[in-house]
Design an enzyme around this catalytic site. Structure first.
Site, PDB file in Angstrom:
ATOM      1  N   ASP A 101       0.854  -1.186   0.000  1.00 24.85           N
ATOM      2  CA  ASP A 101       0.000   0.000   0.000  1.00 24.85           C
ATOM      3  C   ASP A 101       0.890   1.235   0.000  1.00 24.85           C
ATOM      4  O   ASP A 101       2.113   1.144   0.047  1.00 24.85           O
ATOM      5  CB  ASP A 101      -0.960  -0.008   1.184  1.00 24.85           C
ATOM      6  CG  ASP A 101      -0.238  -0.033   2.517  1.00 24.85           C
ATOM      7  OD1 ASP A 101       1.000   0.113   2.535  1.00 24.85           O
ATOM      8  OD2 ASP A 101      -0.900  -0.198   3.538  1.00 24.85           O
ATOM      9  N   SER A 102       0.270   2.417  -0.057  1.00 25.39           N
ATOM     10  CA  SER A 102       1.035   3.652  -0.257  1.00 25.39           C
ATOM     11  C   SER A 102       1.525   4.296   1.027  1.00 25.39           C
ATOM     12  O   SER A 102       2.335   5.213   0.995  1.00 25.39           O
ATOM     13  CB  SER A 102       0.163   4.665  -0.994  1.00 25.39           C
ATOM     14  OG  SER A 102      -0.899   5.098  -0.150  1.00 25.39           O
ATOM     15  N   GLY A 103       1.012   3.848   2.177  1.00 24.95           N
ATOM     16  CA  GLY A 103       1.304   4.499   3.447  1.00 24.95           C
ATOM     17  C   GLY A 103       0.230   5.469   3.884  1.00 24.95           C
ATOM     18  O   GLY A 103       0.165   5.861   5.046  1.00 24.95           O
ATOM     19  N   GLY A 104      -0.637   5.866   2.962  1.00 26.32           N
ATOM     20  CA  GLY A 104      -1.666   6.850   3.290  1.00 26.32           C
ATOM     21  C   GLY A 104      -2.626   6.393   4.362  1.00 26.32           C
ATOM     22  O   GLY A 104      -2.953   7.144   5.285  1.00 26.32           O
ATOM     23  N   ASP A 142      -2.750   8.602  -1.182  1.00 31.49           N
ATOM     24  CA  ASP A 142      -4.024   9.309  -1.058  1.00 31.49           C
ATOM     25  C   ASP A 142      -4.266   9.708   0.391  1.00 31.49           C
ATOM     26  O   ASP A 142      -3.629   9.187   1.300  1.00 31.49           O
ATOM     27  CB  ASP A 142      -5.186   8.432  -1.544  1.00 31.49           C
ATOM     28  CG  ASP A 142      -5.393   7.208  -0.654  1.00 31.49           C
ATOM     29  OD1 ASP A 142      -4.387   6.643  -0.177  1.00 31.49           O
ATOM     30  OD2 ASP A 142      -6.543   6.814  -0.420  1.00 31.49           O
ATOM     31  N   CYS A 177      -5.402 -28.571  12.334  1.00 32.22           N
ATOM     32  CA  CYS A 177      -6.556 -29.457  12.546  1.00 32.22           C
ATOM     33  C   CYS A 177      -6.195 -30.922  12.366  1.00 32.22           C
ATOM     34  O   CYS A 177      -6.893 -31.800  12.887  1.00 32.22           O
ATOM     35  CB  CYS A 177      -7.697 -29.066  11.599  1.00 32.22           C
ATOM     36  SG  CYS A 177      -8.529 -27.524  12.083  1.00 32.22           S
ATOM     37  N   ASP A 235      -8.027  -7.389   1.232  1.00 32.77           N
ATOM     38  CA  ASP A 235      -6.940  -7.565   2.195  1.00 32.77           C
ATOM     39  C   ASP A 235      -7.426  -7.138   3.572  1.00 32.77           C
ATOM     40  O   ASP A 235      -8.281  -6.266   3.691  1.00 32.77           O
ATOM     41  CB  ASP A 235      -5.706  -6.746   1.814  1.00 32.77           C
ATOM     42  CG  ASP A 235      -5.850  -5.268   2.169  1.00 32.77           C
ATOM     43  OD1 ASP A 235      -5.517  -4.877   3.305  1.00 32.77           O
ATOM     44  OD2 ASP A 235      -6.319  -4.494   1.304  1.00 32.77           O
ATOM     45  N   HIS A 285      -4.306 -22.220  10.948  1.00 31.34           N
ATOM     46  CA  HIS A 285      -5.683 -22.607  10.664  1.00 31.34           C
ATOM     47  C   HIS A 285      -6.443 -21.485   9.960  1.00 31.34           C
ATOM     48  O   HIS A 285      -7.150 -21.726   8.968  1.00 31.34           O
ATOM     49  CB  HIS A 285      -6.423 -22.984  11.958  1.00 31.34           C
ATOM     50  CG  HIS A 285      -7.901 -23.090  11.763  1.00 31.34           C
ATOM     51  ND1 HIS A 285      -8.506 -24.197  11.207  1.00 31.34           N
ATOM     52  CD2 HIS A 285      -8.901 -22.185  12.003  1.00 31.34           C
ATOM     53  CE1 HIS A 285      -9.808 -23.989  11.128  1.00 31.34           C
ATOM     54  NE2 HIS A 285     -10.075 -22.778  11.601  1.00 31.34           N
ATOM     55  N   CYS A 325      -6.087 -28.251   7.376  1.00 25.59           N
ATOM     56  CA  CYS A 325      -4.858 -27.549   7.754  1.00 25.59           C
ATOM     57  C   CYS A 325      -4.004 -28.398   8.693  1.00 25.59           C
ATOM     58  O   CYS A 325      -4.477 -29.351   9.319  1.00 25.59           O
ATOM     59  CB  CYS A 325      -5.172 -26.198   8.391  1.00 25.59           C
ATOM     60  SG  CYS A 325      -5.700 -26.270  10.127  1.00 25.59           S
ATOM     61  N   CYS A 335     -11.640 -29.436   8.150  1.00 29.04           N
ATOM     62  CA  CYS A 335     -10.513 -28.607   7.711  1.00 29.04           C
ATOM     63  C   CYS A 335      -9.262 -29.464   7.516  1.00 29.04           C
ATOM     64  O   CYS A 335      -8.957 -30.330   8.343  1.00 29.04           O
ATOM     65  CB  CYS A 335     -10.244 -27.508   8.739  1.00 29.04           C
ATOM     66  SG  CYS A 335      -8.817 -26.470   8.364  1.00 29.04           S
TER      67      CYS A 335
END
Length: 398
Positions: free
Chosen positions: A96-99, A168, A343, A289, A369, A340, A338
């Site tokens: 990301d831009s940091g904004g 931004d 699990c 995200d 998990h 994973c 699941c």
């Protein structure tokens, strides 16, 4: 603008919504969409390793310009070979831009303001917003820092992620329409400066996303959508305040996404709840995200499908809290459906013990998990879109 080594293709669009299947091609691999981007904020997944992320099905991760510019510094990361080499991740990355961090921390909170929840828990660090950029105090040592659109792009170039974002102003929930409009138009000017700086150093190894602002106001969102459509960005990122409730967020996201050029990928910044993702996909969002899956894991929160939430009487949440006493003698895995690593090997009772004993393994195990859960969710939703059964599939998760 051309983006060599990058492309986006739409493979299928749902018959009953704007949901779509696609692929984002980058120099470090392909991202199947819809997809979820995990936050390696400071060039690390809290509680996980790059190898674990791959083993549990992750395709793309995100790192944070704001934090990395302060520690260890973008120049050091560049000298170390860029983020991919620095942290040992060989797949696609976004920065990301940091904004978001500058302005949300500056206004006294982080995600709360953007999602409509007011909070004043953190000290304010933003000193000044001007046409030049943002002046703020480092949360590490209090030193004054200035971040401009050009510097944000330069830092992201040094970091070396595949996908990067314009700088931004991320306006909070409580400001009025006139402030939102002024801020949005300044962000557009910053966006053009970001694009110009990106073009000056373009080498075919990065692609730039433009950001749509405008708060909860339809006319401003329309204006901002038109701005990004009209300029040479690779992709779109929907940012800013999305409202005071889930229903308002759904309306804002849907109204915004519907006005964006369909040949570009659309990212929704900072949103990662299961129901929010399901609704976002319906509205044409390609990637999401959020820190949510890994953050709740550190506090004992394990993401589970709907039937397990109902079983434990927490349908209003999307996770169960393994700290709860009811799990002390529970021999079952978090979720028997699941696949994973956690699990397959650990019981709820053992994880409960680890949490009570404050063992670091608890954080790693539940993070593993939750990462698997999110990747499993996204895979199942992509498959359901491919097979025209999306609305039936979401009943298992939502």
């Amino acid at each position: 603008m051309d983006y060599p080594n990058f492309s986006f293709e739409v493979l299928k669009i749902a018959a009953t919504s704007r949901a779509r299947l696609g692929r984002i091609y980058t120099p470090h691999g392909v991202v199947e969409t819809p997809n979820f981007i995990f936050c390696a904020t400071k060039a690390a997944i809290k509680g996980g390793t790059p190898q674990m992320m791959r083993e549990e099905g992750s395709q793309i991760i995100l790192s944070n310009t704001y934090h990395l510019m302060l520690q260890p510094g973008a120049e050091l990361v560049r000298k170390m070979g860029g983020l991919h080499k620095f942290m040992g991740w060989d797949g696609p990355m976004l920065t990301d831009s940091g904004g978001f961090q500058i302005f949300s921390l500056g206004y006294g909170s982080v995600a709360d303001e953007i999602k409509g929840r007011r909070s004043t828990e953190r000290p304010k660090t933003l000193l000044k917003i001007s046409e030049e950029g943002a002046t703020f105090k480092s949360y590490l040592d209090g030193k004054k820092q200035v971040l401009t659109p050009e510097k944000s792009i330069q830092i992201q170039r040094d970091l070396g992620a595949d996908l990067i974002v314009v700088f931004d102003e991320c306006t909070p929930f409580h400001v009025d329409k006139s402030y939102t409009a002024r801020s949005m138009r300044m962000s557009h000017r910053w966006g053009l400066r970001s694009l110009e700086e990106f073009q000056r150093g373009a080498s075919g190894v990065q692609a730039l996303y433009g950001i749509i602002q405008g708060g909860v106001y339809p006319d401003l969102r329309q204006e901002s959508a038109q701005f990004v459509n009209d300029h040479g960005f690779f992709g779109h990122a929907i940012g800013g305040s999305l409202g005071a409730s889930k229903s308002q967020m759904t309306d804002v996201v849907g109204m915004t996404a519907s006005q964006l050029a369909p040949e570009r990928p659309i990212h929704l910044l900072g949103i990662g709840g299961v129901s929010d993702i399901i609704n976002g996909i319906r509205q044409g969002i390609d990637t999401f995200d959020c820190v949510h899956p890994t953050r709740i894991a550190r506090h004992g929160g394990a993401l589970v499908p709907r039937h397990l939430r109902d079983e434990f009487g927490t349908p209003h949440k999307e996770h169960i809290n393994i700290r709860n006493a009811r799990f002390q003698e529970d021999v079952n895995p978090i979720d028997s459906t699941c696949g994973c690593t956690t699990c397959q090997h650990f019981s709820r009772g053992y994880l409960h013990h680890l949490l009570k004993a404050k063992e670091l393994l608890a954080m790693t195990a539940i993070t593993t998990h939750n990462v698997h859960f999110m990747n499993r969710l996204m895979t199942s939703l992509r498959n359901a879109l491919q097979e025209d059964r999306y609305e039936d599939e979401v009943k298992f998760w939502e």
